[in-house]
Motif scaffolding. Sequence first.
Motif, PDB file in Angstrom:
ATOM      1  N   ARG A 151     122.651 -39.933 -24.582  1.00 49.57           N
ATOM      2  CA  ARG A 151     123.085 -41.147 -25.262  1.00 49.57           C
ATOM      3  C   ARG A 151     122.118 -42.287 -24.982  1.00 49.57           C
ATOM      4  NH1 ARG A 151     127.367 -42.611 -22.760  1.00 49.57           N
ATOM      5  NH2 ARG A 151     127.620 -40.815 -21.405  1.00 49.57           N
ATOM      6  N   ILE A 152     121.773 -42.994 -26.044  1.00 47.05           N
ATOM      7  CA  ILE A 152     120.951 -44.197 -25.966  1.00 47.05           C
ATOM      8  C   ILE A 152     121.762 -45.328 -26.576  1.00 47.05           C
ATOM      9  CG2 ILE A 152     118.823 -45.320 -26.744  1.00 47.05           C
ATOM     10  CD1 ILE A 152     117.510 -42.563 -26.809  1.00 47.05           C
ATOM     11  N   ASP A 153     122.080 -46.329 -25.769  1.00 44.57           N
ATOM     12  CA  ASP A 153     122.950 -47.426 -26.218  1.00 44.57           C
ATOM     13  C   ASP A 153     124.249 -46.905 -26.826  1.00 44.57           C
ATOM     14  OD1 ASP A 153     122.040 -49.930 -25.458  1.00 44.57           O
ATOM     15  OD2 ASP A 153     120.560 -50.029 -27.071  1.00 44.57           O
ATOM     16  N   GLY A 154     124.795 -45.863 -26.222  1.00 42.52           N
ATOM     17  CA  GLY A 154     126.082 -45.331 -26.655  1.00 42.52           C
ATOM     18  C   GLY A 154     126.022 -44.354 -27.810  1.00 42.52           C
ATOM     19  N   LYS A 155     124.872 -44.204 -28.455  1.00 38.26           N
ATOM     20  CA  LYS A 155     124.730 -43.285 -29.586  1.00 38.26           C
ATOM     21  C   LYS A 155     124.177 -41.943 -29.102  1.00 38.26           C
ATOM     22  CE  LYS A 155     123.929 -46.986 -32.946  1.00 38.26           C
ATOM     23  NZ  LYS A 155     123.004 -47.543 -33.967  1.00 38.26           N
ATOM     24  N   ARG A 156     124.750 -40.862 -29.611  1.00 36.99           N
ATOM     25  CA  ARG A 156     124.357 -39.533 -29.155  1.00 36.99           C
ATOM     26  C   ARG A 156     123.188 -38.979 -29.969  1.00 36.99           C
ATOM     27  NH1 ARG A 156     126.454 -36.362 -25.789  1.00 36.99           N
ATOM     28  NH2 ARG A 156     128.424 -37.511 -25.762  1.00 36.99           N
ATOM     29  N   TYR A 157     122.238 -38.400 -29.248  1.00 32.78           N
ATOM     30  CA  TYR A 157     121.094 -37.745 -29.868  1.00 32.78           C
ATOM     31  C   TYR A 157     120.815 -36.441 -29.125  1.00 32.78           C
ATOM     32  CZ  TYR A 157     120.264 -42.459 -31.706  1.00 32.78           C
ATOM     33  OH  TYR A 157     120.401 -43.682 -32.306  1.00 32.78           O
ATOM     34  N   TYR A 158     119.962 -35.613 -29.743  1.00 32.46           N
ATOM     35  CA  TYR A 158     119.561 -34.339 -29.147  1.00 32.46           C
ATOM     36  C   TYR A 158     118.033 -34.249 -29.199  1.00 32.46           C
ATOM     37  CZ  TYR A 158     124.483 -33.128 -29.766  1.00 32.46           C
ATOM     38  OH  TYR A 158     125.857 -33.122 -29.721  1.00 32.46           O
ATOM     39  N   THR A 159     117.451 -33.657 -28.159  1.00 33.91           N
ATOM     40  CA  THR A 159     115.996 -33.530 -28.109  1.00 33.91           C
ATOM     41  C   THR A 159     115.607 -32.389 -27.178  1.00 33.91           C
ATOM     42  OG1 THR A 159     113.922 -34.707 -27.625  1.00 33.91           O
ATOM     43  CG2 THR A 159     115.796 -35.189 -26.201  1.00 33.91           C
ATOM     44  N   ASP A 160     114.431 -31.810 -27.407  1.00 31.76           N
ATOM     45  CA  ASP A 160     113.896 -30.835 -26.458  1.00 31.76           C
ATOM     46  C   ASP A 160     112.746 -31.437 -25.653  1.00 31.76           C
ATOM     47  OD1 ASP A 160     111.939 -30.885 -28.412  1.00 31.76           O
ATOM     48  OD2 ASP A 160     112.129 -28.776 -28.984  1.00 31.76           O
ATOM     49  N   PHE A 161     112.587 -32.758 -25.752  1.00 31.74           N
ATOM     50  CA  PHE A 161     111.594 -33.471 -24.950  1.00 31.74           C
ATOM     51  C   PHE A 161     112.217 -33.779 -23.591  1.00 31.74           C
ATOM     52  CE2 PHE A 161     109.333 -37.250 -23.467  1.00 31.74           C
ATOM     53  CZ  PHE A 161     108.011 -36.883 -23.679  1.00 31.74           C
ATOM     54  N   ARG A 162     111.518 -33.434 -22.523  1.00 32.31           N
ATOM     55  CA  ARG A 162     112.104 -33.559 -21.187  1.00 32.31           C
ATOM     56  C   ARG A 162     112.191 -35.011 -20.720  1.00 32.31           C
ATOM     57  NH1 ARG A 162     111.410 -28.515 -17.720  1.00 32.31           N
ATOM     58  NH2 ARG A 162     110.880 -26.927 -19.244  1.00 32.31           N
ATOM     59  N   PRO A 163     113.377 -35.464 -20.373  1.00 27.05           N
ATOM     60  CA  PRO A 163     113.498 -36.800 -19.777  1.00 27.05           C
ATOM     61  C   PRO A 163     112.893 -36.820 -18.371  1.00 27.05           C
ATOM     62  CG  PRO A 163     115.608 -35.998 -20.627  1.00 27.05           C
ATOM     63  CD  PRO A 163     114.678 -34.830 -20.589  1.00 27.05           C
ATOM     64  N   HIS A 164     112.575 -38.001 -17.909  1.00 32.54           N
ATOM     65  CA  HIS A 164     112.165 -38.191 -16.520  1.00 32.54           C
ATOM     66  C   HIS A 164     113.410 -38.422 -15.666  1.00 32.54           C
ATOM     67  CE1 HIS A 164     108.010 -38.500 -17.779  1.00 32.54           C
ATOM     68  NE2 HIS A 164     107.618 -38.812 -16.555  1.00 32.54           N
ATOM     69  N   THR A 165     113.515 -37.687 -14.583  1.00 23.95           N
ATOM     70  CA  THR A 165     114.595 -37.917 -13.634  1.00 23.95           C
ATOM     71  C   THR A 165     114.115 -38.891 -12.560  1.00 23.95           C
ATOM     72  OG1 THR A 165     113.920 -35.973 -12.362  1.00 23.95           O
ATOM     73  CG2 THR A 165     115.644 -35.668 -14.006  1.00 23.95           C
ATOM     74  N   ILE A 166     115.045 -39.635 -12.008  1.00 19.15           N
ATOM     75  CA  ILE A 166     114.698 -40.678 -11.041  1.00 19.15           C
ATOM     76  C   ILE A 166     114.690 -40.078  -9.639  1.00 19.15           C
ATOM     77  CG2 ILE A 166     115.393 -42.906 -10.082  1.00 19.15           C
ATOM     78  CD1 ILE A 166     116.702 -43.397 -12.902  1.00 19.15           C
ATOM     79  N   ASP A 167     113.530 -40.144  -8.988  1.00 18.77           N
ATOM     80  CA  ASP A 167     113.349 -39.542  -7.669  1.00 18.77           C
ATOM     81  C   ASP A 167     113.555 -40.541  -6.537  1.00 18.77           C
ATOM     82  OD1 ASP A 167     112.445 -37.021  -8.815  1.00 18.77           O
ATOM     83  OD2 ASP A 167     110.575 -38.062  -9.280  1.00 18.77           O
ATOM     84  N   TYR A 168     113.391 -41.830  -6.833  1.00 15.55           N
ATOM     85  CA  TYR A 168     113.368 -42.819  -5.753  1.00 15.55           C
ATOM     86  C   TYR A 168     113.759 -44.183  -6.313  1.00 15.55           C
ATOM     87  CZ  TYR A 168     111.448 -45.457  -1.755  1.00 15.55           C
ATOM     88  OH  TYR A 168     111.289 -46.279  -0.671  1.00 15.55           O
ATOM     89  N   ARG A 169     114.616 -44.901  -5.587  1.00 15.33           N
ATOM     90  CA  ARG A 169     115.018 -46.255  -5.974  1.00 15.33           C
ATOM     91  C   ARG A 169     114.928 -47.171  -4.757  1.00 15.33           C
ATOM     92  NH1 ARG A 169     120.197 -45.445 -10.009  1.00 15.33           N
ATOM     93  NH2 ARG A 169     119.800 -43.285 -10.583  1.00 15.33           N
ATOM     94  N   TYR A 170     114.481 -48.391  -4.992  1.00 13.96           N
ATOM     95  CA  TYR A 170     114.394 -49.354  -3.892  1.00 13.96           C
ATOM     96  C   TYR A 170     114.666 -50.755  -4.442  1.00 13.96           C
ATOM     97  CZ  TYR A 170     112.798 -51.423   0.500  1.00 13.96           C
ATOM     98  OH  TYR A 170     112.732 -52.104   1.699  1.00 13.96           O
ATOM     99  N   PRO A 171     115.695 -51.454  -3.915  1.00 14.70           N
ATOM    100  CA  PRO A 171     115.973 -52.818  -4.381  1.00 14.70           C
ATOM    101  C   PRO A 171     115.008 -53.821  -3.746  1.00 14.70           C
ATOM    102  CG  PRO A 171     117.578 -52.164  -2.721  1.00 14.70           C
ATOM    103  CD  PRO A 171     116.704 -50.960  -2.961  1.00 14.70           C
ATOM    104  N   LEU A 172     114.329 -54.596  -4.575  1.00 14.89           N
ATOM    105  CA  LEU A 172     113.417 -55.635  -4.104  1.00 14.89           C
ATOM    106  C   LEU A 172     114.171 -56.961  -4.144  1.00 14.89           C
ATOM    107  CD1 LEU A 172     110.225 -54.495  -6.058  1.00 14.89           C
ATOM    108  CD2 LEU A 172     110.830 -53.996  -3.682  1.00 14.89           C
TER     109      LEU A 172
END
Length: 263
Positions: free
Chosen positions: A142-163
């Motif tokens: 979902r992008i902005d609440g709208k559903r889509y389908y794709t075979d393009f691989r999303p990036h998963t988030i490996d690391y987060r740091y609050p600045l």
Amino acid sequence: MTHFSKVALRVAQFLLGFISITIISLGNAMAQEFVVAPFNFNIQNGSYTPASTNAQALAATAQEIAPQTFMQKPDPNMSLLFPQPGGILLFKSKDLKDPLNVAGKLVAPSLAIVDTIFHNQVYNQKTAGTEKYSFDMCYSLRIDGKRYYTDFRPHTIDYRYPLVYHKQLFMVASQEMGYEMYADKGNPEHFRIAVFNMQDGGIQMHFTSEQLPFNYGLEFLDESDNVITSEYKAEDQSFRVEIKGLNETYKGVWDGKELKHLN
């Protein structure tokens, strides 16, 4: 109130807001990620040609889909889409071979929430004694609440740091390229950095990098291995990040506005 007290109060308020966003998002997740047929061992000879990056179909598609750059409540299943030059196709259903199912093309980086991954088929092409696996996979997102389908691989988030000083959230993301017949597990590559402003109780996309000049080269990325390390320097409010791969190490510094590669 002294200047130090005012700064301390603002920092405490920011941290409280950030923690609240995290707790709320975990308690009210918009979707749970499901995996359909995660290990399809009925391997076929040949290779899979992705539909979402089909050059002819992209050229024939005029409709552009607006990227999502703000998220009110960061979702646990939040991913990032970094389209290739020229964009990627998004579809109305998981039948990606039907040209009538094209919803439009995404041409700019976007937030997305993946809730289902369809593992349809594994292919193996043997050439000159080597094996190369490819995967017919479909992501429901979902992008902005709208559903889509794709075979393009999303990036998963490996690391987060609050600045805290910059009121930003720093993220490192990668694409799981797959390990042998395991389609989306292992071999993270194509690393990117994304920075979000903490805004109106949510996150607003502020900066996205190009693919980092770096090859990871290892099969897996585990936080316990301390692969990604960082250091915040209060004297100049800079944030340094280091990603250690098999033969290469990426080093960069973020000053709140610009990312500089140090190697």
